[in-house]
Design a protein around this motif. Structure first.
Motif, PDB file in Angstrom:
ATOM      1  N   THR A  45     122.398   9.441  37.722  1.00 54.89           N
ATOM      2  CA  THR A  45     123.450  10.344  38.181  1.00 54.89           C
ATOM      3  C   THR A  45     123.229  10.720  39.643  1.00 54.89           C
ATOM      4  O   THR A  45     124.172  10.759  40.442  1.00 54.89           O
ATOM      5  CB  THR A  45     123.487  11.616  37.312  1.00 54.89           C
ATOM      6  N   LEU A  46     121.983  11.003  39.994  1.00 52.63           N
ATOM      7  CA  LEU A  46     121.659  11.358  41.369  1.00 52.63           C
ATOM      8  C   LEU A  46     122.064  10.235  42.331  1.00 52.63           C
ATOM      9  O   LEU A  46     122.722  10.474  43.349  1.00 52.63           O
ATOM     10  CB  LEU A  46     120.163  11.659  41.490  1.00 52.63           C
ATOM     11  N   TYR A  47     121.688   9.002  41.973  1.00 55.82           N
ATOM     12  CA  TYR A  47     122.022   7.869  42.856  1.00 55.82           C
ATOM     13  C   TYR A  47     123.521   7.589  42.860  1.00 55.82           C
ATOM     14  O   TYR A  47     124.079   7.211  43.896  1.00 55.82           O
ATOM     15  CB  TYR A  47     121.246   6.627  42.438  1.00 55.82           C
ATOM     16  N   ASN A  48     124.187   7.808  41.722  1.00 56.40           N
ATOM     17  CA  ASN A  48     125.643   7.633  41.690  1.00 56.40           C
ATOM     18  C   ASN A  48     126.344   8.632  42.612  1.00 56.40           C
ATOM     19  O   ASN A  48     127.371   8.331  43.216  1.00 56.40           O
ATOM     20  CB  ASN A  48     126.183   7.790  40.262  1.00 56.40           C
ATOM     21  N   GLN A  49     125.782   9.837  42.701  1.00 58.22           N
ATOM     22  CA  GLN A  49     126.380  10.894  43.515  1.00 58.22           C
ATOM     23  C   GLN A  49     126.099  10.706  45.014  1.00 58.22           C
ATOM     24  O   GLN A  49     126.969  10.951  45.845  1.00 58.22           O
ATOM     25  CB  GLN A  49     125.838  12.260  43.078  1.00 58.22           C
ATOM     26  N   PHE A  50     124.870  10.286  45.344  1.00 57.40           N
ATOM     27  CA  PHE A  50     124.460  10.305  46.748  1.00 57.40           C
ATOM     28  C   PHE A  50     124.005   8.959  47.303  1.00 57.40           C
ATOM     29  O   PHE A  50     123.827   8.832  48.510  1.00 57.40           O
ATOM     30  CB  PHE A  50     123.358  11.357  46.948  1.00 57.40           C
ATOM     31  N   GLY A  51     123.794   7.988  46.448  1.00 50.83           N
ATOM     32  CA  GLY A  51     123.443   6.656  46.919  1.00 50.83           C
ATOM     33  C   GLY A  51     121.976   6.461  47.229  1.00 50.83           C
ATOM     34  O   GLY A  51     121.401   5.418  46.919  1.00 50.83           O
ATOM     35  N   SER A  52     121.341   7.457  47.825  1.00 54.85           N
ATOM     36  CA  SER A  52     119.928   7.344  48.198  1.00 54.85           C
ATOM     37  C   SER A  52     119.378   8.737  48.479  1.00 54.85           C
ATOM     38  O   SER A  52     120.139   9.703  48.689  1.00 54.85           O
ATOM     39  CB  SER A  52     119.758   6.476  49.447  1.00 54.85           C
ATOM     40  N   LYS A  53     118.063   8.825  48.523  1.00 59.45           N
ATOM     41  CA  LYS A  53     117.428  10.091  48.885  1.00 59.45           C
ATOM     42  C   LYS A  53     117.794  10.462  50.320  1.00 59.45           C
ATOM     43  O   LYS A  53     118.025  11.642  50.623  1.00 59.45           O
ATOM     44  CB  LYS A  53     115.909   9.989  48.735  1.00 59.45           C
ATOM     45  N   ASP A  54     117.862   9.484  51.210  1.00 60.17           N
ATOM     46  CA  ASP A  54     118.194   9.755  52.611  1.00 60.17           C
ATOM     47  C   ASP A  54     119.535  10.472  52.739  1.00 60.17           C
ATOM     48  O   ASP A  54     119.677  11.440  53.489  1.00 60.17           O
ATOM     49  CB  ASP A  54     118.242   8.453  53.415  1.00 60.17           C
ATOM     50  N   HIS A  55     120.528   9.999  51.991  1.00 62.55           N
ATOM     51  CA  HIS A  55     121.844  10.627  52.052  1.00 62.55           C
ATOM     52  C   HIS A  55     121.861  11.990  51.365  1.00 62.55           C
ATOM     53  O   HIS A  55     122.620  12.883  51.764  1.00 62.55           O
ATOM     54  CB  HIS A  55     122.906   9.699  51.462  1.00 62.55           C
ATOM     55  N   LEU A  56     121.023  12.163  50.365  1.00 62.44           N
ATOM     56  CA  LEU A  56     120.906  13.484  49.740  1.00 62.44           C
ATOM     57  C   LEU A  56     120.300  14.477  50.727  1.00 62.44           C
ATOM     58  O   LEU A  56     120.764  15.620  50.827  1.00 62.44           O
ATOM     59  CB  LEU A  56     120.052  13.398  48.466  1.00 62.44           C
ATOM     60  N   VAL A  57     119.291  14.049  51.469  1.00 61.70           N
ATOM     61  CA  VAL A  57     118.689  14.925  52.479  1.00 61.70           C
ATOM     62  C   VAL A  57     119.735  15.307  53.523  1.00 61.70           C
ATOM     63  O   VAL A  57     119.843  16.463  53.925  1.00 61.70           O
ATOM     64  CB  VAL A  57     117.479  14.247  53.154  1.00 61.70           C
ATOM     65  N   ALA A  58     120.517  14.321  53.959  1.00 60.38           N
ATOM     66  CA  ALA A  58     121.560  14.588  54.949  1.00 60.38           C
ATOM     67  C   ALA A  58     122.597  15.572  54.404  1.00 60.38           C
ATOM     68  O   ALA A  58     123.063  16.465  55.123  1.00 60.38           O
ATOM     69  CB  ALA A  58     122.224  13.289  55.375  1.00 60.38           C
ATOM     70  N   THR A  59     122.945  15.436  53.133  1.00 61.66           N
ATOM     71  CA  THR A  59     123.917  16.343  52.514  1.00 61.66           C
ATOM     72  C   THR A  59     123.353  17.751  52.423  1.00 61.66           C
ATOM     73  O   THR A  59     124.053  18.736  52.719  1.00 61.66           O
ATOM     74  CB  THR A  59     124.309  15.841  51.113  1.00 61.66           C
ATOM     75  N   TYR A  60     122.097  17.859  52.021  1.00 60.15           N
ATOM     76  CA  TYR A  60     121.435  19.174  51.955  1.00 60.15           C
ATOM     77  C   TYR A  60     121.467  19.864  53.311  1.00 60.15           C
ATOM     78  O   TYR A  60     121.822  21.047  53.417  1.00 60.15           O
ATOM     79  CB  TYR A  60     120.008  18.984  51.438  1.00 60.15           C
ATOM     80  N   LEU A  61     121.141  19.136  54.373  1.00 59.58           N
ATOM     81  CA  LEU A  61     121.138  19.732  55.703  1.00 59.58           C
ATOM     82  C   LEU A  61     122.553  20.061  56.185  1.00 59.58           C
ATOM     83  O   LEU A  61     122.773  21.090  56.825  1.00 59.58           O
ATOM     84  CB  LEU A  61     120.446  18.792  56.698  1.00 59.58           C
ATOM     85  N   ALA A  62     123.505  19.196  55.874  1.00 57.60           N
ATOM     86  CA  ALA A  62     124.885  19.437  56.288  1.00 57.60           C
ATOM     87  C   ALA A  62     125.455  20.688  55.614  1.00 57.60           C
ATOM     88  O   ALA A  62     126.162  21.486  56.250  1.00 57.60           O
ATOM     89  CB  ALA A  62     125.750  18.218  55.971  1.00 57.60           C
ATOM     90  N   GLU A  63     125.144  20.871  54.328  1.00 55.16           N
ATOM     91  CA  GLU A  63     125.606  22.069  53.614  1.00 55.16           C
ATOM     92  C   GLU A  63     124.968  23.322  54.221  1.00 55.16           C
ATOM     93  O   GLU A  63     125.638  24.347  54.410  1.00 55.16           O
ATOM     94  CB  GLU A  63     125.231  21.964  52.133  1.00 55.16           C
ATOM     95  N   ARG A  64     123.703  23.230  54.539  1.00 56.16           N
ATOM     96  CA  ARG A  64     122.989  24.353  55.144  1.00 56.16           C
ATOM     97  C   ARG A  64     123.558  24.652  56.531  1.00 56.16           C
ATOM     98  O   ARG A  64     123.725  25.810  56.908  1.00 56.16           O
ATOM     99  CB  ARG A  64     121.501  23.992  55.222  1.00 56.16           C
ATOM    100  N   ASP A  65     123.861  23.604  57.264  1.00 56.89           N
ATOM    101  CA  ASP A  65     124.425  23.752  58.599  1.00 56.89           C
ATOM    102  C   ASP A  65     125.777  24.471  58.555  1.00 56.89           C
ATOM    103  O   ASP A  65     126.064  25.339  59.383  1.00 56.89           O
ATOM    104  CB  ASP A  65     124.571  22.372  59.244  1.00 56.89           C
ATOM    105  N   GLN A  66     126.600  24.122  57.589  1.00 56.79           N
ATOM    106  CA  GLN A  66     127.905  24.778  57.460  1.00 56.79           C
ATOM    107  C   GLN A  66     127.744  26.275  57.211  1.00 56.79           C
ATOM    108  O   GLN A  66     128.476  27.089  57.790  1.00 56.79           O
ATOM    109  CB  GLN A  66     128.707  24.148  56.322  1.00 56.79           C
TER     110      GLN A  66
END
Length: 198
Positions: A45-66
């Motif tokens: 499910t995690l990989y289906n949602q984000f594709g990779s850990k790298d993209h999950l890290v980017a999403t985490y930072l982007a959400e925090r940035d917003q």
């Protein structure tokens, strides 16, 4: 980063778990197994949602940035005048730091992910450039004589306060005071609300 898609409830749980783990334990030391376990989903499910850990890290930072940008903008908007607004990010940082006590997630990410092509590195770098540009925009609006120079100085003070946050020092108060002194020194008196000379 991957093209943004509406986040499912599972995706939001994953990001929430990832944020807590990455911020408190470090990005490179946390694996997807632990994130999946903490968010109550499978690795698939995690990989289906984000594709990779790298993209999950980017999403985490982007959400925090917003969230950070929203807080800063609200703090700027609440200021009485343009001179006060220049140092509003320091006031926002005081509020932000009450719930974020392990320093800056973006500085930490830049240290852990030095490759400029990493999607999370780009998010963290853009966050710093945004703040620099905001300081310049605010300094220009306040009539500062050298807005680009003051913006760079304010960014250094702001980031220094962030970097020393985990230490038992009150660098934020001192940095904010110095920031206000810099702005006052670079702003004509008429912009500060003082009576002009006759």
């Amino acid at each position: 980063m991957r093209e943004a898609q509406p986040m499912t409830p599972a995706g939001r749980r994953i990001v929430a778990a990832a944020e807590e783990l990455f911020y408190n334990r470090g990005i490179t030391s946390v694996g997807v197994d632990l994130i999946a376990e903490h968010s109550g989903v499978t690795k698939r499910t995690l990989y289906n949602q984000f594709g990779s850990k790298d993209h999950l890290v980017a999403t985490y930072l982007a959400e925090r940035d917003q969230r950070w940008r929203s807080l800063v903008r609200a703090t700027v908007d609440a200021c009485d005048g343009p001179v006060e607004a220049v140092t509003a990010p320091f006031d926002a940082l005081q509020t932000w730091s009450e719930a974020n006590t392990r320093g800056c997630a973006f500085i930490n990410a830049l240290a852990e992910l030095p490759d400029p092509s990493h999607p999370a590195h780009r998010v963290a770098e853009n966050q710093k450039l945004w703040l620099l540009n905001l300081f310049k925009e605010l300094a220009t609006a306040a009539g500062c004589s050298s807005p680009a120079t003051i913006a760079a100085q304010l960014l250094v003070l702001h980031e220094g306060a962030l970097a020393t946050q985990p230490l038992p020092l009150d660098t934020l108060s001192g940095s904010a005071d110095l920031a206000r002194a810099l702005v006052r020194a670079g702003t004509p008196l008429q912009h500060q609300g003082a009576p002009s000379e006759t």
